[in-house]
Design an enzyme around this catalytic site. Structure first.
Site: not given
Length: 506
Positions: A193, A199, A252-253, A338, A369, A479
């Protein structure tokens, strides 16, 4: 006023699921709803069944009262009108405009951005940028989770371009992708964005170096930038013609529907991406135009609030009984935790109860399982969502899908019914809740509707709790400290200092 409603809710009786079904022959009709997509000739959609939750008429009526007390209708209208619904950052949240539902000028801007994206996608597919067989999509958080989920769900066969999504700063992730791609036929999509995410930009630099080292003459000419900061992308080296912008008001999400969806369109082709948008828009219209208990995301939020606030449930499990939706629990973890993992309300005051539960899950039948022992006989009450598709995603013997769906439905039935036994180790208490979303198929349209349903469910939960789901300051502190470590000019606690020394950092 909402506190008074919560007091009423706390005072209601809590009948068992078996008692609820026995007392109300119409319960299934009231809480299992068919959602339609498309016209009657090509109808598709999904069944949303919340009948195996502990919601009853009395609880639902009070939750509807809570929605009124918390101003749900006004907050929903503000969301679709493009008004400020993120007060801490002074922003609107206009992901619905990307699907054609929102403020007129915002919808027009989204359509303009989509036209630009469609033109680039179609040009690449026609060969205008050479032979492109691979796309490495570099992002993190919502810039990676949404595309990865959509591609895994919808592009398992016949993908027009082989797309690899890389989010982790760990170089192993990039090396694995490099090994699978031919640099001479690979493009890069850089999704950020701000176009400053450390990263993402570190991975992007390494990908550029990989192209250079493998004889690509103009590596920056292989890059498409997906960003709300076009000028930053151009400063980094991307030509303006290959910058795909999106609005600052798209979080963003919630950004899968914007230019961040470029790798999805590259894998599927533009018509399927447009179908995904249309499916989400259909859920938008349902959420916007339907009131009270008939509103599917709001009804789901009523159940979420019931279990977190009235039954003390600290987690919610999601199990996809479809390999194509295997990444859905990961996607929902970010969307829900978030967005609603907050301890203060939108007005800055402390919340008066628990907020988002911990979202977790897996894929059926593998999870049966691994973790279902706890669900059936453990001491934690965990509400479960099951998600499945009537049509399988493969052409193998139909026994595969029949057994898969039988297991899915059996788990919900077993959680509810339980089983008595003289041997305590073999006794199942039952009365454990679940909801089921049964898709007709995992198509672009039903997938779009499914994701939009969860977006609106998250928003509805936020309104009922009085919090702001659109900021995420909780991810910033770590961060900041990581940046301080990189600078090497800050002293930390003894434990952290010892770890840094042991790792040879600083």
């Amino acid at each position: 006023m909402s506190a008074a409603v919560w007091e009423k809710l706390k005072g209601l009786a809590k009948p068992t699921l078996a008692e609820l079904f026995a007392a109300d022959p119409a319960r299934l009709d009231a809480l299992a709803t068919r959602f339609e997509l498309g016209d009657e000739e090509a109808a598709s959609g999904a069944r949303f069944d919340w009948s195996k939750t502990h919601l009853d008429a009395a609880h639902i009526a009070l939750f509807e009262e809570l929605a009124e007390a918390t101003g749900f209708s006004g907050r929903r209208a503000a969301l679709f009108a493009g008004e400020v619904v993120n007060p801490t950052e002074g922003r609107a949240a206009e992901h619905t405009a990307q699907r054609g539902e929102g403020k007129e000028e915002s919808v027009a801007l989204a359509q303009e951005c989509h036209h630009r994206m469609a033109a680039i996608v179609e040009a690449i597919h026609r060969g205008a940028m050479g032979d492109v067989k691979h796309l490495i999509h570099i992002g993190i958080g919502g810039s990676a989770l949404g595309p990865a989920l959509a591609i895994d769900a919808l592009a398992r066969e016949g993908a027009m371009v082989d797309v690899h999504v890389v989010s982790n700063i760990d170089g192993c992730a990039l090396e694995q992708v490099f090994a699978a791609c031919d640099p001479q036929t690979t493009m890069l999509a850089i999704a950020s964005k701000t176009f400053t995410t450390i990263e993402t930009m570190t991975n992007a630099e390494s990908a550029i170096e990989w192209l250079k080292e493998n004889g690509v003459d103009d590596p920056y000419g292989r890059v498409v930038a997906l960003t709300a900061a076009p000028e930053k992308a151009m400063e980094w080296g991307v030509d303006e013609t290959r910058v795909l912008p999106f609005a600052e008001s798209v979080g963003g999400r919630y950004s899968l529907w914007s230019s961040i969806g470029f790798p999805v369109a590259m894998a599927l082709g533009w018509p399927d991406f447009a179908e995904m948008l249309a499916g989400a828009a259909a859920m938008d219209r349902h959420f916007r135009d339907t009131d009270g208990r008939a509103n599917l995301p709001l009804r789901a939020a009523f159940a979420d609030q019931y279990y977190t606030r009235l039954r003390g449930c600290q987690t919610r499990a999601v199990f996809a009984y479809d390999e194509r939706l295997g990444l859905l629990p990961d996607y929902l973890q970010q969307l829900e935790m978030e967005s609603n993992g907050k301890s203060v309300k939108a007005d800055g005051l402390p919340v008066d109860g628990p907020t988002a539960p911990i979202t977790w899950g897996g894929v059926g039948t593998d999870a049966q399982h691994a973790v279902f022992q706890l669900l059936h006989q453990g001491t934690n009450l965990v509400p479960v969502d099951f998600i499945a598709s009537i049509v399988p995603g493969h052409d193998l013997d139909s026994a595969h899908h029949r057994i898969l769906l039988s297991n899915c439905f059996a788990q919900g039935a077993a959680l509810m019914a339980g089983k008595a036994s003289d041997d305590p180790a073999r006794a199942y208490p039952g009365d454990r809740p679940s909801a089921t979303i049964l898709l007709d198929d995992v198509s672009p349209a039903t997938f779009g509707a499914l994701i939009a349903f969860h977006e609106h469910r998250t928003f509805a939960n936020a309104v009922l709790m009085g919090i702001n789901p659109f900021d995420q300051f909780g991810v910033e502190l770590g961060k900041e400290i990581a940046r301080e470590i990189e600078k090497g000019d800050t002293t930390f606690d003894p434990s952290t200092e010892a770890l840094l020394e042991a790792a040879g950092i600083g």
